[in-house]
Design a protein around this motif. Structure first.
Motif, PDB file in Angstrom:
ATOM      1  N   THR A   2      33.311  36.444  29.691  1.00 30.46           N
ATOM      2  CA  THR A   2      33.071  36.964  31.028  1.00 30.46           C
ATOM      3  C   THR A   2      31.940  36.213  31.699  1.00 30.46           C
ATOM      4  OG1 THR A   2      33.745  39.146  30.271  1.00 30.46           O
ATOM      5  CG2 THR A   2      32.565  39.037  32.356  1.00 30.46           C
ATOM      6  N   ALA A   3      32.111  35.903  32.980  1.00 32.55           N
ATOM      7  CA  ALA A   3      31.104  35.138  33.701  1.00 32.55           C
ATOM      8  C   ALA A   3      29.815  35.932  33.831  1.00 32.55           C
ATOM      9  CB  ALA A   3      31.621  34.776  35.087  1.00 32.55           C
ATOM     10  N   GLU A  17      35.761  33.777  38.111  1.00 26.67           N
ATOM     11  CA  GLU A  17      36.594  34.400  37.087  1.00 26.67           C
ATOM     12  C   GLU A  17      36.974  35.812  37.510  1.00 26.67           C
ATOM     13  OE1 GLU A  17      36.437  35.842  32.407  1.00 26.67           O
ATOM     14  OE2 GLU A  17      34.799  34.628  33.229  1.00 26.67           O
ATOM     15  N   ARG A  18      38.217  36.200  37.262  1.00 28.41           N
ATOM     16  CA  ARG A  18      38.693  37.530  37.643  1.00 28.41           C
ATOM     17  C   ARG A  18      39.262  38.250  36.426  1.00 28.41           C
ATOM     18  NH1 ARG A  18      38.784  37.862  43.240  1.00 28.41           N
ATOM     19  NH2 ARG A  18      40.108  39.718  43.215  1.00 28.41           N
ATOM     20  N   THR A 373      43.409  42.275  40.508  1.00 29.54           N
ATOM     21  CA  THR A 373      42.287  41.684  39.790  1.00 29.54           C
ATOM     22  C   THR A 373      41.039  41.758  40.667  1.00 29.54           C
ATOM     23  OG1 THR A 373      42.679  39.429  40.617  1.00 29.54           O
ATOM     24  CG2 THR A 373      43.800  40.068  38.557  1.00 29.54           C
ATOM     25  N   ALA A 376      34.965  39.108  37.783  1.00 29.32           N
ATOM     26  CA  ALA A 376      34.413  39.553  36.502  1.00 29.32           C
ATOM     27  C   ALA A 376      32.903  39.678  36.595  1.00 29.32           C
ATOM     28  CB  ALA A 376      34.792  38.556  35.410  1.00 29.32           C
TER      29      ALA A 376
END
Length: 384
Positions: A2-3, A17-18, A373, A376
């Protein structure tokens, strides 16, 4: 992986990022800070109605510790002395990062005014306030907040104008009305509101409200004596509006109209559907609708999960969930920042396993036309 993302005010950029949406909270109540709202109220209503008089509070909400915390979670009050859920960053921390919601639908609450035009003016202000203080790029950098187009349904012309103004906003996902104004929703005077909502394919949600005493819902036997009586009558009020929508032909006139009842409870809808279907079968030749009332409910109406009423024997609740086809009609809601807050990690355990994904996020995505989505965020709790 995860970012990493900072939630500080100096770094408000959503990561590329999603992650999949797994929890949609349909009922969060943002509150203006002191002085934040008044500048948005249009004249002459700002000066001649809202600022021209002082008025105290009618305390008829007998919630635990109301006099101390106004029925709010104590930890939802920001450290600067403002009211609960007035700080978008604190709400983000508690609802999204720690609570596990991936998207939260904001429902600003106000009581009905004695004059429809005054209610309409306050709705105009509320929509501007939401857009500038919660849905803006600074406070919605994480893309998790969604807003409500607040309208005064008792003033259909102004309601339509607000819908037309805000329906194209990328983060406004529903029209928000109250059930208290009379007459009931089947009256043709409201048809322009339903027409505007269906024209823009936006759901209409109804949240309970507490306005001036004479604007409160009046049961057939008169005003209740206590707040706990009122809390029950809100469900009866929703039942009356459902019957009006169905038997007065609103869903036949507007086949794509979608309604959500927020915080009116929902376990009562099962016997209501049984009763309406029985009346329909017995009097079909005099009832000018096209199908069974329960079919209209399942196709057009949804309910939020909070408050969740259940018997001591939880197996009875599961049976009721199955009978009412909860996977079709329920949306998760927490009621943050109230003391009655339902944690999604608690609620999901009380749902039938086959219905969990629909209730917790799939129905929300479909109802509000949400993305599947979101950006993140490192450290965010995931419900399941």
């Amino acid at each position: 992986m995860t970012a990493t993302v900072s939630t500080s005010s100096s770094d408000r950029k959503a990561p590329a990022e999603r992650i999949p949406v797994r929890c949609v909270d349909s009922d969060v109540h943002p509150t203006p800070r002191r002085g934040e709202m008044v500048g948005y109220i249009p004249e002459p209503w700002r000066s001649k109605y809202f600022l021209a008089r002082r008025y105290g509070e009618q305390i008829f909400y007998d919630a635990p510790d109301y006099a101390h915390s106004y029925a709010m979670r104590l930890d939802t009050f920001p450290g600067d002395g403002e009211f609960a859920c007035s700080d978008p960053d604190l709400a983000f921390k508690q609802i999204i990062m720690e609570g596990g919601a991936d998207i939260a639908v904001l429902e600003p609450i106000h009581g009905e005014m004695r004059l429809p035009e005054a209610t309409a003016a306050f709705c105009t202000a509320t929509n501007l306030w939401q857009a500038n203080h919660w849905l803006d790029s600074h406070n919605n950098w994480h893309e998790r907040w969604r807003g409500s187009i607040c309208v005064a349904i008792e003033d259909p012309q102004s309601a339509v104008a607000e819908i037309e103004k805000w329906a194209g906003h990328p983060h406004m996902v529903q029209v928000l009305i109250k059930a208290e104004p009379r007459p009931s929703w089947g009256h043709p005077m409201y048809d322009p509101v339903w027409a505007a909502a269906t024209r823009h394919d936006i759901v209409v949600s109804c949240h309970l409200a507490r306005g001036q005493f004479e604007t409160l819902p009046i049961p057939p036997v008169g005003f209740p004596s206590y707040n706990h009586d009122f809390m029950v009558t809100y469900s009866l009020l929703a039942a009356n509006q459902i019957m009006s929508l169905i038997f007065d032909g609103v869903f036949d006139r507007f086949p794509t109209l979608r309604i959500v009842f927020v915080e009116h409870a929902f376990t009562w809808v099962l016997p209501l559907m049984w009763r309406m279907d029985a009346i329909y079968e017995a009097r079909k030749q005099w009832v000018d609708i096209k199908r069974k009332p329960s079919e209209y409910v399942k196709d057009h109406i949804k309910f939020t999960t909070q408050p969740l009423d259940y018997p001591e024997d939880k197996t009875e609740l599961m049976r009721a969930f199955e009978w009412m086809e909860c996977d079709k009609i329920l949306l998760f809601s927490s009621d943050y920042p109230h003391w009655t807050f339902d944690d999604p990690r608690w609620l999901v355990k009380h749902l039938p396993e086959h219905a969990r994904e629909n209730v917790m996020f799939r129905n929300g995505i479909k109802t509000y036309h949400l993305p599947d989505t979101v950006p993140a965020l490192e450290g965010q709790v995931r419900v399941f």
